[in-house]
Design a protein around this motif. Structure first.
Motif, PDB file in Angstrom:
ATOM      1  N   ALA A   1     -78.693 -73.355  17.353  1.00 19.01           N
ATOM      2  CA  ALA A   1     -78.073 -73.943  18.541  1.00 19.01           C
ATOM      3  C   ALA A   1     -77.519 -75.332  18.242  1.00 19.01           C
ATOM      4  O   ALA A   1     -76.385 -75.655  18.605  1.00 19.01           O
ATOM      5  CB  ALA A   1     -79.086 -74.017  19.678  1.00 19.01           C
ATOM      6  N   ALA A   2     -78.296 -76.166  17.580  1.00 18.55           N
ATOM      7  CA  ALA A   2     -77.853 -77.524  17.267  1.00 18.55           C
ATOM      8  C   ALA A   2     -76.669 -77.505  16.306  1.00 18.55           C
ATOM      9  O   ALA A   2     -75.689 -78.230  16.501  1.00 18.55           O
ATOM     10  CB  ALA A   2     -79.003 -78.332  16.677  1.00 18.55           C
ATOM     11  N   ASN A   3     -76.743 -76.672  15.285  1.00 20.62           N
ATOM     12  CA  ASN A   3     -75.647 -76.591  14.319  1.00 20.62           C
ATOM     13  C   ASN A   3     -74.381 -76.037  14.967  1.00 20.62           C
ATOM     14  O   ASN A   3     -73.275 -76.500  14.700  1.00 20.62           O
ATOM     15  CB  ASN A   3     -76.042 -75.736  13.124  1.00 20.62           C
TER      16      ASN A   3
ATOM     17  N   VAL B   1     -77.533 -79.081   6.587  1.00 19.58           N
ATOM     18  CA  VAL B   1     -78.154 -80.057   7.473  1.00 19.58           C
ATOM     19  C   VAL B   1     -79.630 -80.175   7.133  1.00 19.58           C
ATOM     20  O   VAL B   1     -80.322 -79.179   7.003  1.00 19.58           O
ATOM     21  CB  VAL B   1     -77.992 -79.635   8.949  1.00 19.58           C
ATOM     22  N   THR B   2     -80.076 -81.420   6.985  1.00 15.86           N
ATOM     23  CA  THR B   2     -81.505 -81.659   6.831  1.00 15.86           C
ATOM     24  C   THR B   2     -82.021 -82.210   8.145  1.00 15.86           C
ATOM     25  O   THR B   2     -81.273 -82.797   8.928  1.00 15.86           O
ATOM     26  CB  THR B   2     -81.788 -82.655   5.692  1.00 15.86           C
TER      27      THR B   2
ATOM     28  N   LEU C   1     -83.210 -85.443  18.819  1.00 12.73           N
ATOM     29  CA  LEU C   1     -82.906 -84.172  19.486  1.00 12.73           C
ATOM     30  C   LEU C   1     -82.843 -83.014  18.516  1.00 12.73           C
ATOM     31  O   LEU C   1     -82.799 -81.871  18.924  1.00 12.73           O
ATOM     32  CB  LEU C   1     -81.553 -84.274  20.227  1.00 12.73           C
ATOM     33  N   VAL C   2     -82.771 -83.283  17.213  1.00 11.15           N
ATOM     34  CA  VAL C   2     -82.668 -82.209  16.240  1.00 11.15           C
ATOM     35  C   VAL C   2     -83.983 -81.489  16.139  1.00 11.15           C
ATOM     36  O   VAL C   2     -85.027 -82.105  15.945  1.00 11.15           O
ATOM     37  CB  VAL C   2     -82.234 -82.757  14.867  1.00 11.15           C
ATOM     38  N   PRO C   3     -83.950 -80.151  16.260  1.00 10.02           N
ATOM     39  CA  PRO C   3     -85.201 -79.378  16.178  1.00 10.02           C
ATOM     40  C   PRO C   3     -85.796 -79.386  14.785  1.00 10.02           C
ATOM     41  O   PRO C   3     -85.167 -79.617  13.821  1.00 10.02           O
ATOM     42  CB  PRO C   3     -84.781 -77.958  16.556  1.00 10.02           C
TER      43      PRO C   3
END
Length: 133
Positions: free
Chosen positions: A62-64, A117-118, A131-133
């Motif tokens: 979702a974030a990506n 993404v890390t 906010l990043v899971p």
């Protein structure tokens, strides 16, 4: 396993909406899929009827997705098909949702640049670090 897995090729119809939830982030957007057929009389490709799906993504996907996808972009979406039925004003209506397992740009129609993404680098998805899971 009784899930119905589908792979759809189409275009993003609405901007992805991202929300935080108790289990992690959630994103959704509308996805337009139109069949293209060769019209022998016109000697040209024509679009058939368009089907619309609501695509749901959870957690990291979702974030990506929220940081990578815009309206009009061509995508390939793979996920679980869910058909919903509801009664509205005395009429039964059906809608189709896709619970996304994987989403990517359709590289037959353009190019894309992949960035891993890390968890510590939220700048790649445009989301704040908290906010990043």
């Amino acid at each position: 396993m009784n899930d119905t897995l589908v792979t759809l090729v189409g275009n993003v119809a609405t901007a992805p909406e991202y929300r935080d939830s108790v289990t992690g982030g959630m994103a959704r957007f509308r996805f337009a899929v139109a069949a293209r057929r060769w019209d022998r009389q016109k000697q040209a490709w024509t679009d058939g009827p368009t089907s619309f799906y609501t695509v749901w993504a959870w957690r990291t996907l979702a974030a990506n997705l929220a940081g990578s996808v815009s309206v009009g972009e061509p995508l390939v979406v793979h996920g679980r098909l869910k058909v919903r039925e509801e009664d509205k004003d005395g009429q039964r209506r059906f809608s189709a949702d896709i619970e996304a397992l994987a989403v990517g740009h359709d590289l037959t129609r353009g190019t894309s640049a992949f960035k891993r993404v890390t968890r510590a680098d939220a700048s790649l998805t445009g989301r704040r670090k908290d906010l990043v899971p």
